[in-house]
Scaffold this active site. Sequence first.
Site, PDB file in Angstrom:
ATOM      1  N   HIS A  42      43.418  45.069  54.868  1.00 51.12           N
ATOM      2  CA  HIS A  42      43.207  44.021  54.423  1.00 51.12           C
ATOM      3  C   HIS A  42      42.506  42.763  54.912  1.00 51.12           C
ATOM      4  CE1 HIS A  42      44.328  43.523  50.036  1.00 51.12           C
ATOM      5  NE2 HIS A  42      44.614  42.276  50.344  1.00 51.12           N
ATOM      6  N   ARG A  87      39.024  43.009  54.195  1.00 52.16           N
ATOM      7  CA  ARG A  87      38.724  42.719  52.926  1.00 52.16           C
ATOM      8  C   ARG A  87      38.751  41.234  52.805  1.00 52.16           C
ATOM      9  NH1 ARG A  87      39.467  43.914  47.248  1.00 52.16           N
ATOM     10  NH2 ARG A  87      41.051  42.413  46.120  1.00 52.16           N
ATOM     11  N   HIS A 105      39.711  40.760  41.675  1.00 51.29           N
ATOM     12  CA  HIS A 105      40.824  39.971  41.220  1.00 51.29           C
ATOM     13  C   HIS A 105      41.103  39.552  39.577  1.00 51.29           C
ATOM     14  CE1 HIS A 105      40.959  37.974  45.490  1.00 51.29           C
ATOM     15  NE2 HIS A 105      41.496  39.043  45.416  1.00 51.29           N
ATOM     16  N   TYR A 126      39.857  31.716  49.395  1.00 53.18           N
ATOM     17  CA  TYR A 126      38.591  31.818  50.565  1.00 53.18           C
ATOM     18  C   TYR A 126      37.728  30.799  50.628  1.00 53.18           C
ATOM     19  CZ  TYR A 126      40.077  36.869  50.131  1.00 53.18           C
ATOM     20  OH  TYR A 126      40.916  37.914  50.335  1.00 53.18           O
TER      21      TYR A 126
END
Length: 290
Positions: A244, A247, A270, A279
Site C-alpha cells: 500500500h 499505492r 475510490h 493525498y
Amino acid sequence: MWDSLKNGFISYLKLEKSLSHNSVEAYLHDIDKFTQYLEGESIEKQPADITISELQDFIKWLNINNLDAKSQSRIISGLRAFYKYLILEDITQNNPTELLDAPRTARKLPDVLSVEEIEKLIQAIDRSKPQGERNRAIIETLYGCGLRVSELINLKISNIYFNEEYIRITGKGDKERLVPAGSKALDQIKLYIQTCRVHQAVRKGNEDFVFLNNRGSRLTRVMIFTMLKELAELAGIKKRISPHTLRHSFATHLVERGANLRAVQEMLGHASITTTEIYTHLNREYLRDE
C-alpha cells in the site's frame, strides 16, 4: 433470536451486497461485540427493543475497554448496517443507530516513498535470480498503476492491453475499472512474461495470472509483503513499507505534479472523493486552487 437474525444478515451481505468473506466477517464481529456487551450486562432485549440509551452505554463500555476511536466507528458502522437490514426485512421499524454519533477519528497520513527511494527498491533487486524480473515487474506495476495488493495478485494477462497501455482491474466489490499503465510497467511485465514466465510449468487454473511463484501458482499477499520488506532492508530504507506504500506514493506523486483529483480517484478506484483527498496533504496550494 439474535443468532437467527445474524444468519439472515450474513446472507444479505453475501447475496445482496456481494461483499467479500473478510468484509462479512468484519460486520459479524461488530454485531458479536454488541451481543457480548448485552450478555455481560444481563440485558435480555431483542434488536427491536434496543434504545439509544443502551447503545450509548455500549460506546462507554468500548471506551472503558480501551477501544480506539477508529475501532468504535467501525463497530457503529456495522450496527447501522445491521439495523438497515432489519428495517429492509420488516423485522423492526425501530432504528436506534440513527441518533448515535460516531467518535471523530484523526486521519492518519500515509507513509510515502520518494521517487529516489522507489529507485533504490528497484536497484536492490537481484535480476540474476529467476524471480528478479518478476519482482521488478511487481514493483513497477504497484507503483506505476497504483494497485492494491489484491488487485496485483489477481491481475490477468488477458486484462493487459499492451498496445493501448491500459490494464483492466477488478477492485473492491468486484467493480471493474480501466487503469492507464506506464510504459515502464508494461515493458517490465512483457520482459518477465517473455523471458521468465514462459519457461515455467504453470499449475492448472493459474494459466492467465500474470505473477506466479516457483511452483507455477498465483502469488499470495504475504509473499508480496515479505518481498518488499526484504528489498527495503537491502536498500537501506528505514520506513515501514507495504504494498500500500507504493499505492500511496503513486497517488501522492500524481497530486504533487498537478494531476486532477477526480482522475486520481478513478485510477485508484475510490468510491468517494473524500478518500482521495488525503493525498492533498503535501500540496495545500493545489487544494485551494481546485
